[in-house]
Each structure stands twice: as structure tokens, then as C-alpha cells.
Scaffold this motif. Structure first.
Motif, mmCIF file in Angstrom:
data_model
loop_
_atom_site.group_PDB
_atom_site.id
_atom_site.type_symbol
_atom_site.label_atom_id
_atom_site.label_comp_id
_atom_site.label_asym_id
_atom_site.label_seq_id
_atom_site.Cartn_x
_atom_site.Cartn_y
_atom_site.Cartn_z
ATOM 1 N N GLU A 1 43.755 35.903 40.306
ATOM 2 C CA GLU A 1 44.485 35.265 41.407
ATOM 3 C C GLU A 1 43.580 34.462 42.331
ATOM 4 O OE1 GLU A 1 43.968 39.691 42.547
ATOM 5 O OE2 GLU A 1 44.508 38.504 40.768
ATOM 6 N N GLU A 2 42.247 34.683 42.234
ATOM 7 C CA GLU A 2 41.304 33.892 43.014
ATOM 8 C C GLU A 2 40.667 32.788 42.170
ATOM 9 O OE1 GLU A 2 38.447 36.296 45.060
ATOM 10 O OE2 GLU A 2 39.953 37.691 45.840
ATOM 11 N N GLY A 3 41.126 32.624 40.939
ATOM 12 C CA GLY A 3 40.656 31.528 40.093
ATOM 13 C C GLY A 3 39.702 31.936 38.995
ATOM 14 N N GLY A 4 39.259 33.210 38.978
ATOM 15 C CA GLY A 4 38.332 33.668 37.943
ATOM 16 C C GLY A 4 36.961 33.020 38.107
ATOM 17 N N GLY A 5 36.070 33.281 37.129
ATOM 18 C CA GLY A 5 34.729 32.719 37.186
ATOM 19 C C GLY A 5 33.789 33.581 38.009
ATOM 20 N N GLU A 6 32.503 33.370 37.804
ATOM 21 C CA GLU A 6 31.495 34.180 38.480
ATOM 22 C C GLU A 6 30.875 33.409 39.639
ATOM 23 O OE1 GLU A 6 27.331 36.565 37.441
ATOM 24 O OE2 GLU A 6 28.622 35.832 35.828
ATOM 25 N N GLN B 1 41.132 21.039 49.927
ATOM 26 C CA GLN B 1 42.371 20.311 50.220
ATOM 27 C C GLN B 1 43.571 21.253 50.269
ATOM 28 O OE1 GLN B 1 42.462 17.370 47.108
ATOM 29 N NE2 GLN B 1 40.703 16.214 47.905
ATOM 30 N N ASN B 2 43.325 22.566 50.162
ATOM 31 C CA ASN B 2 44.418 23.535 50.218
ATOM 32 C C ASN B 2 45.091 23.511 51.593
ATOM 33 O OD1 ASN B 2 43.698 24.326 47.646
ATOM 34 N ND2 ASN B 2 42.604 26.180 48.299
ATOM 35 N N THR B 3 46.364 23.760 51.599
ATOM 36 C CA THR B 3 47.135 23.775 52.851
ATOM 37 C C THR B 3 47.527 25.185 53.269
ATOM 38 O OG1 THR B 3 49.209 23.469 51.624
ATOM 39 C CG2 THR B 3 48.073 21.481 52.409
ATOM 40 N N ASP B 4 47.040 26.189 52.540
ATOM 41 C CA ASP B 4 47.425 27.568 52.844
ATOM 42 C C ASP B 4 46.373 28.318 53.654
ATOM 43 O OD1 ASP B 4 45.464 27.816 50.969
ATOM 44 O OD2 ASP B 4 46.573 29.121 49.603
ATOM 45 N N GLY B 5 45.371 27.597 54.174
ATOM 46 C CA GLY B 5 44.356 28.231 54.993
ATOM 47 C C GLY B 5 43.237 28.875 54.219
ATOM 48 N N THR B 6 43.160 28.662 52.898
ATOM 49 C CA THR B 6 42.084 29.230 52.090
ATOM 50 C C THR B 6 41.316 28.113 51.385
ATOM 51 O OG1 THR B 6 43.296 29.451 49.987
ATOM 52 C CG2 THR B 6 43.591 31.202 51.621
ATOM 53 N N HIS B 7 40.174 28.478 50.810
ATOM 54 C CA HIS B 7 39.385 27.573 49.979
ATOM 55 C C HIS B 7 39.259 28.139 48.571
ATOM 56 C CE1 HIS B 7 37.383 26.065 53.920
ATOM 57 N NE2 HIS B 7 38.476 25.377 53.641
ATOM 58 N N LEU B 8 40.345 28.721 48.091
ATOM 59 C CA LEU B 8 40.371 29.308 46.762
ATOM 60 C C LEU B 8 40.627 28.242 45.704
ATOM 61 C CD1 LEU B 8 42.483 32.545 47.415
ATOM 62 C CD2 LEU B 8 40.035 32.428 46.906
ATOM 63 N N GLY B 9 40.095 28.529 44.517
ATOM 64 C CA GLY B 9 40.417 27.661 43.391
ATOM 65 C C GLY B 9 41.806 27.967 42.868
ATOM 66 N N GLN B 10 42.254 27.194 41.879
ATOM 67 C CA GLN B 10 43.580 27.380 41.318
ATOM 68 C C GLN B 10 43.665 28.743 40.634
ATOM 69 O OE1 GLN B 10 44.766 24.180 38.765
ATOM 70 N NE2 GLN B 10 44.505 22.602 40.340
ATOM 71 N N PRO B 11 44.707 29.534 40.940
ATOM 72 C CA PRO B 11 44.837 30.853 40.305
ATOM 73 C C PRO B 11 45.176 30.714 38.823
ATOM 74 C CG PRO B 11 46.786 30.361 41.616
ATOM 75 C CD PRO B 11 45.811 29.249 41.883
ATOM 76 N N LEU B 12 44.826 31.732 38.074
ATOM 77 C CA LEU B 12 45.147 31.760 36.647
ATOM 78 C C LEU B 12 46.380 32.634 36.446
ATOM 79 C CD1 LEU B 12 41.551 32.301 35.208
ATOM 80 C CD2 LEU B 12 42.798 30.150 35.459
ATOM 81 N N GLY B 13 47.415 32.049 35.860
ATOM 82 C CA GLY B 13 48.627 32.822 35.582
ATOM 83 C C GLY B 13 49.578 32.927 36.754
ATOM 84 N N GLY B 14 49.458 32.052 37.734
ATOM 85 C CA GLY B 14 50.378 32.070 38.869
ATOM 86 C C GLY B 14 49.865 32.883 40.036
ATOM 87 N N GLN B 15 50.454 32.647 41.192
ATOM 88 C CA GLN B 15 50.011 33.293 42.437
ATOM 89 C C GLN B 15 50.842 34.535 42.707
ATOM 90 O OE1 GLN B 15 51.067 31.658 46.420
ATOM 91 N NE2 GLN B 15 48.868 31.296 46.648
ATOM 92 N N PRO B 16 50.230 35.711 42.900
ATOM 93 C CA PRO B 16 51.003 36.917 43.231
ATOM 94 C C PRO B 16 51.605 36.803 44.623
ATOM 95 C CG PRO B 16 48.661 37.359 43.402
ATOM 96 C CD PRO B 16 48.786 35.978 42.823
#
Length: 581
Positions: free
Chosen positions: A189-194, A264-279
Motif C-alpha cells: 500500500e506504500e508502493g513496495g520497493g526498498e 504531486q499527490n493531493t492527499d497530503g502524502t509523498h507516497l508512491g503509487q500503491p500496488l493492488g489498490g489503496q486500502p
């Protein structure tokens, strides 16, 4: 060093004068410094004695403190004594006290009231109020001690975010701790990766009352100082967030997105694109709501009589109005008048002994905030109406008043009323904040709006319902009058400063009636206190009957103000509203 230098200077001066040669020849140079030193000590002692004597003389002839200086000293002492209570409010219970309780505590004027409030505060939260131990209070202070031991950094542990959450909600069900940060594999949900992170912790609560289930709270130490702060942006722990090309998410590694898009997120975070949808828990509105709820004090679990009150006011309610007035008797005793009013149309009548009869049983109890009984009162109200006149009686009211002398302080008042024929009941609980009257401060009783004010016979002074001193004052709880009725105003003012020559008060009482919602003055006049019958510096009693014929239907406000011209004090009872129909 200074004494040695002084001795040398004195010895040189001694050598300069020829007539001292005899002494110089007879006294060894080796003994001379000791002689000079002794002289210096004697001189110093003499000087000290003179200073002490001068000081003693000043203290002996010092003027006594003025009243202003005494008051300043008392105010300073009071301020020092208030410190423990401020500490209790701003530290001990800062996170668990509700806004309403905080405002109520700030309005308290004496230490006795504050002590009673604190006692009642803990009692309301005690899961076992019938025992000596208060498990909630003990657990609360245990949590503060634990927070100070485990979450302190540059600030005390109880002030830190982790300490605050621990104090409010206790230990988390699960804690994921990364005290050194380092390598971290992001969840899907945070985009995966290390990536590499700052020190952080995730606390999970299975359930928090008023907030929800599966609550995850994240704390991050971005300064590497040991001071973790609560965050609602999971990307804040990413130490490589602002490093180009480092700590990429899986989608960024595959070229499906770029790291720039995170900003460029508008939700107040700097997260990458989630994998499998956002919980659902990552939804920005859910995160904001959870963050806001975590700032509020936890709900009170053990509300007194809540179940009983809810059940009784939901079904078979007996409508009842109540009003409380305070009249000073002495500084240690205040007459507390509890007035109850019922509309006859709400009562059940039954034919008894040839008349239509309704009956209400009233039971009242005054206790301390910890439920220690102070006094009780009970009274039956009986309404008898001839059958032919039942409709006329139905539009009237039945009123009762209990007069209770109480010492200044905070009490509970519980009243239960029951219609014995229909079985309908009502009860209420009221916090009685009986005022303390200071001898040196201009003060007033409650301002009573009455539909009847009249003198009572000498044998009835101070006796019976609605009697205050030598007058019968019956409050109008609806505060609604017809134009052909008269409005009664009753209030007492205390502690005018007596004139030194006449020993009488020197002041004025002003009266003002305005149309509610406007500045239109309907009545505006004042009178000297000296012109009021039986007035004294200790007490001035106002009894006014005002005709309402000239007032158009509508709502009005009445305001009184007393002015002491000698002490330059003023006092105004709370503005009271009444309606003319």
C-alpha cells in the motif's frame, strides 16, 4: 589579599609621620601588621553594629502595611498557592480532561472548590466507586511515570507524542519498532520497493473507543534525537525521499511512474503509487479523521446514572421546570432556593372524595461531589379541582420551593418527581455551585424574576415557601407575562463601603430594560442607595413591581447594576430575559 594590601598601606602611612616614631621604635615591625589587622576587624565590627542598629531603627519606625499592600501580598500568596492546581490541569490531566471540564475548572474561585472538583473528576472515572481504591487514577499516574521513563528526549516523556498516546490509551496491542532506521521493505500500500528510513515505530490497537478498530499510529524521529512525533504521512520516515533516483518504489523501478509524481499527490502524502489498490485505512479522509480523534481526550467510561437517566427521560416523562437561586445568609451559609414547577395539563387527575385530584411526590437530595449526603427534602404536591372547573385548573401551574442553607462549595442536587396516578416520572441532576461572598467585595444574590412579591406577617418572617426575610417572592419559571400582569424584580446587594461619618452606604442602583436583539431602551433610570428603605452597608434589598401595560409583546432583557461610590466597585447580576405576550 585585600586585608594584606590594606595593612601595607597603613604601615606606609605610619612611617610617613615623625611623631609616630616613638610608637614605631617601641613596637616591633613584625607585630605591627597584627595590630593593624585587629584594628581593622574592630572597625568592621563597629561598622556592622552601626548598620544593624540603623536597620533595627528603620524596622522599629516602619509604617504598617496599607490595605493595598496587604491585598497585593495576599494576591501574591494566592498566586503561589494556585500553582499546584495549574500543574494538575496542565500536566496531570492535560490529555484526559474534557473541554467542558476544563472550562468549569477555570471558573472555580476557591481552593475548596478546586479540591472538590478534582475529587469528583476522579470519581466520575472510577470503575468501582464503592471501594476506596480508584483504579483509573492509579493506572493514569502509572502511565505518566512509565512515559517519563521510556519516552523522554529533549522534553519530558509525558509531553512527547508517544507519551501522550500511552497515557490516553495505554500500551499498544502490537508495536513494530525500528530504533535505528536503516533498510526497509515498503508494504504494497506504500508502493513496495526498498528504501532507508529514519527511526520509527508503528503502534497497533485492536480497538479504541470512539475511534475504531485496527488503529495504526506511526511515530517518526526525523531529527535522529530520540524525539518521535506522530505523523499521518507514512512517507515521512523515508530518509531517501528527497534523494534523486534512490529508494524507488516497484512501479518507479519498472518505469510505470516517476519519483517526481510523489510530490504531486493531493492527499497530503509523498507516497508512491500503491500496488493492488489503496486500502480504506490509507484514505486521506480516514487518516485525517483518525488523527483528529487521537487529539481529543478519551470518552468517560463511567458516567453517573447514565443508564437510569436515559431510560427515564425516554419513556413516561413528567415535564418539570427547575430554577436555582442563591441568597446570602452569612459568609458561611447561603440560602439555596430550589424551585420546581409543573403544568397542571401534564398531570393525571382522578376522582377522589368528590373532586378531581392530581398528586406529585417529590424527593430531593444534596450530596457532595463524592456522593456524601448533606441534606434531603421531600414534599407532596396535591391539586384539587371541582369537576366542573377542571378545564380552568388545567391551564394553571403548580409550583414548589425547597430552601436549603448550604455552606459555599460545589454539590450535587438530585431531584425525582413522580405523578402517583399516571406513574410518569422525571429526574435531573444539577451541579450546585454555592457562591462564596467576600466581606470586602461588592456582591449580589441571584436576580429573581417573580410574579408575586409581597410582605408577610411578622410571625411568618423567614418561614414557609417562597419567603425571603420579610417578603414572599414567588419566581416565575416560565418568565412569560401577559400585558395586564406585573413583573416582580428581587435582588440583594452586599458589602457596600460605609461612609466614615454616617456609616451608611453611598452608591446607586441603575435599572435598564431593552428589547432583545436591539439597543432600544424601554426603561432606564437609577436611584440612590440611601433612598431605598432599610438599606445598610451590609445589605441593600431591591423589590420592584413593574407594570407591563406599555410594553409591546416580545422578548426583553432586564439589567441591574450597583455602584459603590466610595470603593469605586460595581456589580451586575446576570442579565435576565422575560417575555410579554
Amino acid at each position: 589579599m585585600h586585608h594584606k594590601l590594606a595593612i601595607q598601606l597603613h604601615y606606609r602611612e605610619f612611617q610617613r609621620y615623625p611623631r609616630m616614631k616613638l610608637i614605631r621604635s617601641s613596637v616591633s615591625r613584625s607585630l605591627f601588621p597584627a595590630i593593624i589587622a585587629g584594628a581593622l576587624v574592630l572597625a568592621q565590627d563597629s561598622s556592622t553594629d552601626k548598620k544593624k542598629k540603623a536597620q533595627d531603627d528603620r524596622e522599629t519606625i516602619a509604617k504598617p502595611l496599607t490595605e493595598k499592600q496587604k491585598k497585593q501580598r495576599e494576591a501574591k500568596l494566592k498566586k503561589e498557592l494556585e500553582t499546584p492546581y495549574k500543574k494538575w490541569l496542565n500536566e496531570d490531566v492535560a490529555y484526559i480532561i474534557t473541554d467542558e471540564e476544563r472550562q468549569a475548572f477555570k471558573r472555580l474561585a476557591t481552593d475548596e472548590e478546586r479540591e472538590q472538583f478534582i475529587e469528583q473528576f476522579w470519581l466520575r472515572r472510577d470503575p468501582t466507586p464503592d471501594t476506596v481504591e480508584n483504579e483509573y487514577k492509579e493506572e493514569h499516574y502509572r502511565r505518566i511515570a512509565y512515559a517519563n521513563d521510556h519516552y523522554a528526549s529533549g522534553i519530558p516523556g509525558w509531553k512527547a507524542d508517544r507519551g501522550r498516546i500511552y497515557i490516553m490509551y495505554g500500551p499498544a496491542d502490537e508495536i513494530e519498532s525500528h530504533p535505528s532506521g536503516g533498510s526497509y521493505e515498503r508494504p504494497a500500500e506504500e508502493g513496495g520497493g526498498e528504501t532507508s528510513t529514519y527511526p520509527f515505530e508503528q503502534w497497533r490497537y485492536r480497538y479504541l473507543e470512539g475511534i475504531g478498530t485496527n488503529i495504526i499510529i506511526e511515530f517518526v524521529d526525523t531529527t535522529m534525537s530520540g524525539e518521535y512525533h506522530m505523523t499521518m504521512d507514512p512517507s515521512e520516515k523515508d530518509a531517501l525521499l528527497y534523494v534523486p533516483g534512490a529508494g524507488l518504489t516497484l512501479s518507479e523501478q519498472m518505469g510505470l511512474s516517476t519519483k517526481t509524481q510523489r510530490f504531486q499527490n493531493t492527499d497530503g502524502t509523498h507516497l508512491g503509487q500503491p500496488l493492488g489498490g489503496q486500502p480504506e485505512s490509507m484514505n486521506e479522509f480516514n487518516r485525517l479523521e483518525q488523527f483528529a480523534k487521537l487529539q481529543k481526550p478519551p470518552p468517560i467510561k463511567y458516567k453517573d446514572l447514565e443508564a437510569s437517566i436515559s431510560s427515564r427521560i425516554t419513556f413516561n416523562v413528567l415535564p418539570m421546570k427547575h430554577h436555582i437561586d442563591f441568597i446570602r445568609i452569612t459568609n458561611a451559609s447561603v440560602l439555596t432556593n430550589v424551585t420546581l414547577q409543573f403544568e397542571n395539563k401534564d398531570l393525571q387527575f382522578a376522582l377522589k372524595e368528590g373532586v378531581q385530584r392530581a398528586e406529585i411526590h417529590i424527593l430531593g437530595r444534596v450530596t457532595t461531589m463524592t456522593r456524601r449526603p448533606i441534606t434531603n427534602f421531600e414534599y407532596p404536591i396535591t391539586v384539587d379541582a371541582p369537576t366542573a372547573m377542571l378545564k380552568d385548573f388545567a391551564v394553571r401551574s403548580s409550583i414548589y420551593q425547597a430552601s436549603l442553607p448550604l455552606a459555599p462549595g460545589l454539590y450535587r442536587l438530585n431531584v425525582v418527581a413522580k405523578d402517583t396516578i399516571s406513574g410518569n416520572m422525571n429526574n435531573f441532576e444539577y451541579a450546585l455551585n454555592v457562591p462564596h461572598y467576600d466581606d470586602e467585595k461588592l456582591a449580589s444574590s441571584s436576580l429573581i424574576i417573580a410574579d408575586q412579591i409581597e410582605k408577610v406577617p411578622t410571625r411568618s418572617i423567614g418561614m414557609g415557601q417562597f419567603v425571603i426575610g420579610g417578603s414572599k417572592v414567588r419566581p416565575k419559571l416560565s418568565e412569560s407575562f401577559k400585558q395586564d400582569e406585573k413583573l416582580g424584580v428581587y435582588v440583594q446587594f452586599y458589602n457596600f463601603t460605609p461612609d466614615e461619618k454616617t456609616n451608611k452606604p453611598n452608591g446607586s442602583i441603575s435599572y435598564e430594560i431593552t428589547k432583545k436583539g436591539t439597543n432600544e431602551k424601554i426603561l432606564d433610570f437609577s436611584e440612590d442607595v440611601s433612598s431605598i428603605a432599610n438599606s445598610s452597608a451590609n445589605q441593600v434589598t431591591i423589590e420592584k413591581i413593574l407594570p407591563l401595560k406599555t410594553l409591546a409583546p416580545g422578548q426583553y432583557e432586564i439589567k441591574l447594576k450597583a455602584t459603590d461610590k466610595i470603593s469605586n466597585q460595581t456589580i451586575s447580576p446576570p442579565i435576565t430575559t422575560f417575555t410579554v405576550t
